[in-house]
Design a protein around this motif. Structure first.
Motif, PDB file in Angstrom:
ATOM      1  N   LEU A 301       0.830  -1.201   0.000  1.00 18.65           N
ATOM      2  CA  LEU A 301       0.000   0.000   0.000  1.00 18.65           C
ATOM      3  C   LEU A 301       0.858   1.241   0.000  1.00 18.65           C
ATOM      4  CD1 LEU A 301      -2.827  -1.044   2.480  1.00 18.65           C
ATOM      5  CD2 LEU A 301      -3.015  -0.778  -0.012  1.00 18.65           C
ATOM      6  N   ARG A 302       1.961   1.185   0.749  1.00 19.81           N
ATOM      7  CA  ARG A 302       2.842   2.348   0.772  1.00 19.81           C
ATOM      8  C   ARG A 302       3.425   2.604  -0.622  1.00 19.81           C
ATOM      9  NH1 ARG A 302       6.103   1.360   6.489  1.00 19.81           N
ATOM     10  NH2 ARG A 302       4.388   2.108   7.841  1.00 19.81           N
ATOM     11  N   SER A 307       3.143   5.892  -5.516  1.00 19.04           N
ATOM     12  CA  SER A 307       2.831   6.062  -6.953  1.00 19.04           C
ATOM     13  C   SER A 307       1.642   6.976  -7.129  1.00 19.04           C
ATOM     14  CB  SER A 307       2.559   4.683  -7.564  1.00 19.04           C
ATOM     15  OG  SER A 307       2.175   4.831  -8.924  1.00 19.04           O
ATOM     16  N   THR A 308       0.631   6.796  -6.279  1.00 18.29           N
ATOM     17  CA  THR A 308      -0.565   7.643  -6.347  1.00 18.29           C
ATOM     18  C   THR A 308      -0.207   9.077  -6.027  1.00 18.29           C
ATOM     19  OG1 THR A 308      -1.908   5.771  -5.638  1.00 18.29           O
ATOM     20  CG2 THR A 308      -2.887   7.967  -5.454  1.00 18.29           C
ATOM     21  N   THR A 309       0.687   9.264  -5.074  1.00 17.95           N
ATOM     22  CA  THR A 309       1.102  10.621  -4.723  1.00 17.95           C
ATOM     23  C   THR A 309       1.781  11.297  -5.924  1.00 17.95           C
ATOM     24  OG1 THR A 309       1.387   9.950  -2.428  1.00 17.95           O
ATOM     25  CG2 THR A 309       2.490  11.971  -3.123  1.00 17.95           C
ATOM     26  N   GLU A 316      -2.228  17.470 -10.255  1.00 15.58           N
ATOM     27  CA  GLU A 316      -2.386  18.808  -9.716  1.00 15.58           C
ATOM     28  C   GLU A 316      -1.676  19.828 -10.593  1.00 15.58           C
ATOM     29  OE1 GLU A 316      -0.952  18.618  -5.744  1.00 15.58           O
ATOM     30  OE2 GLU A 316      -2.809  17.758  -4.916  1.00 15.58           O
ATOM     31  N   ALA A 317      -0.482  19.452 -11.086  1.00 10.90           N
ATOM     32  CA  ALA A 317       0.226  20.375 -11.992  1.00 10.90           C
ATOM     33  C   ALA A 317      -0.563  20.576 -13.281  1.00 10.90           C
ATOM     34  CB  ALA A 317       1.631  19.826 -12.291  1.00 10.90           C
TER      35      ALA A 317
END
Length: 351
Positions: A301-302, A307-309, A316-317
């Motif tokens: 999950l981390r 990867s999701t981050t 967001e960019a």
């Protein structure tokens, strides 16, 4: 010194106890014939140690004991006591009153007492000689003796004088012998004087040694008493310490008992915990396995989160870029609309 009192009981005519108080000076005893006046002088001679029964007007010694009368039974003992005033110390004895007593029993036994203590006749004679008292110290003239001497025939009187002369010669012989003995005693004293001096010196040394021994004995006694007191003090301290140690031992024993009981409780609880741990160990192992699985899942999950981050950062960019683009488009649309409006106003006709 003088004769203070004469006590008689059972002596000749004095059956009951009789006391005659005698004052200082000349004492005269008066009374009818047969009242016992001569018996008093006989009692004085007898208590001083007179051994001749004839001298006290008796045929046998036992005749001085009361023989009985029509109203009284015979007695078995005669006793005479002579009380002397020794306040001036004429007699070498530590009593101000000296009581000399003589007793005679019908059995023939006799005894002499000095202030109530039994002594020998020799002791009494030696004591009384210091005051010049003895049976021969004074002349006692019996009743009718002078009349008898006067009424004697010349040949009988001559016999009496010859007897006196014989006694006088005997006395002179004794005196000569005594003087010779005195000379010998003086010679012996002269011979013994150096020995006496030497013995006196030795006696002084012995006396000093005895004083030293006594002082040493007193010091030893004091030392032993001090040691004994110190030993008693130490014993009491030891007893106190022993009592404290006993109390501490009892307290320690009580604490030990309590500790053992607590230890047994702990052992019981530990055994219970061990049983519980044995029961929980499989579940704990299962939980550990689940934890390991969860940790592996958490790692995945981390990774996915990382990867999701990254994706989120790119999105967001991109979103920011789109927002900037939208804002620019909006501005362009606004300018276009305003421009379009101005154009519309210029195309209208005048009224």
């Amino acid at each position: 010194m003088h004769l203070r009192r004469l006590d008689l009981v059972g002596f000749k005519s004095f059956a009951a106890r009789t006391s005659a108080e005698l004052q200082r000076g000349i004492v005269v005893i008066v009374g009818p014939n047969g009242s016992g006046k001569s018996n008093i002088s006989d009692a004085v001679l007898w208590v001083l140690g007179e051994q001749s029964a004839k001298a006290v007007r008796a045929r046998k010694p036992e005749e001085v004991i009361f023989a009985g009368s029509a109203t009284r039974q015979p007695l078995g003992m005669a006793e005479v006591s002579l009380v002397l005033d020794n306040a001036d110390g004429s007699l070498p004895i530590d009593y101000e009153e000296v009581r000399v007593t003589r007793r005679l029993y019908r059995s023939g036994d006799s005894e002499y007492l000095l202030n109530g203590s039994r002594v020998r006749l020799k002791d009494i004679i030696q004591l009384l000689l210091h005051a010049g008292l003895s049976p021969d110290s004074y002349t006692v003239v019996g009743q009718s003796s002078i009349d008898e001497l006067i009424l004697q025939r010349p040949d009988e009187r001559r016999v009496a004088f010859e007897n006196v002369a014989d006694r006088l010669n005997d006395t002179r012989s004794k005196l000569t012998s005594t003087q010779a003995n005195l000379v010998r005693v003086q010679d012996v004293l002269a011979e013994l004087t150096p020995h006496v001096r030497r013995l006196k010196t030795q006696a002084d040394r012995a006396q000093r040694a005895e004083a030293f021994r006594k002082e040493l004995h007193d010091l030893l006694i004091r030392s032993f008493r001090w040691r004994l007191a110190h030993a008693h003090t130490e014993r009491r301290q030891a007893e106190d310490e022993s009592a404290r140690a006993t109390l501490e031992a009892q307290q320690a024993e009580a604490e030990s008992t309590t500790g053992e009981r607590d230890l047994r409780d702990v052992d019981e609880r530990l055994a219970t915990l061990e049983e519980r741990f044995s029961e929980l160990r499989p579940r704990a192992e299962a939980f550990l396995e689940q934890v390991r699985v969860a940790e592996r899942s958490l790692a995945v999950l981390r990774e996915r989160l990382a990867s999701t981050t990254e994706q989120k950062s790119g999105a967001e960019a991109e979103l920011l870029r789109y927002h900037g683009l939208l804002e620019r488009l909006a501005e362009e649309a606004t300018e276009a609309a305003r421009a379009a409006g101005q154009t519309t106003d210029g195309d209208l006709p005048d009224d």
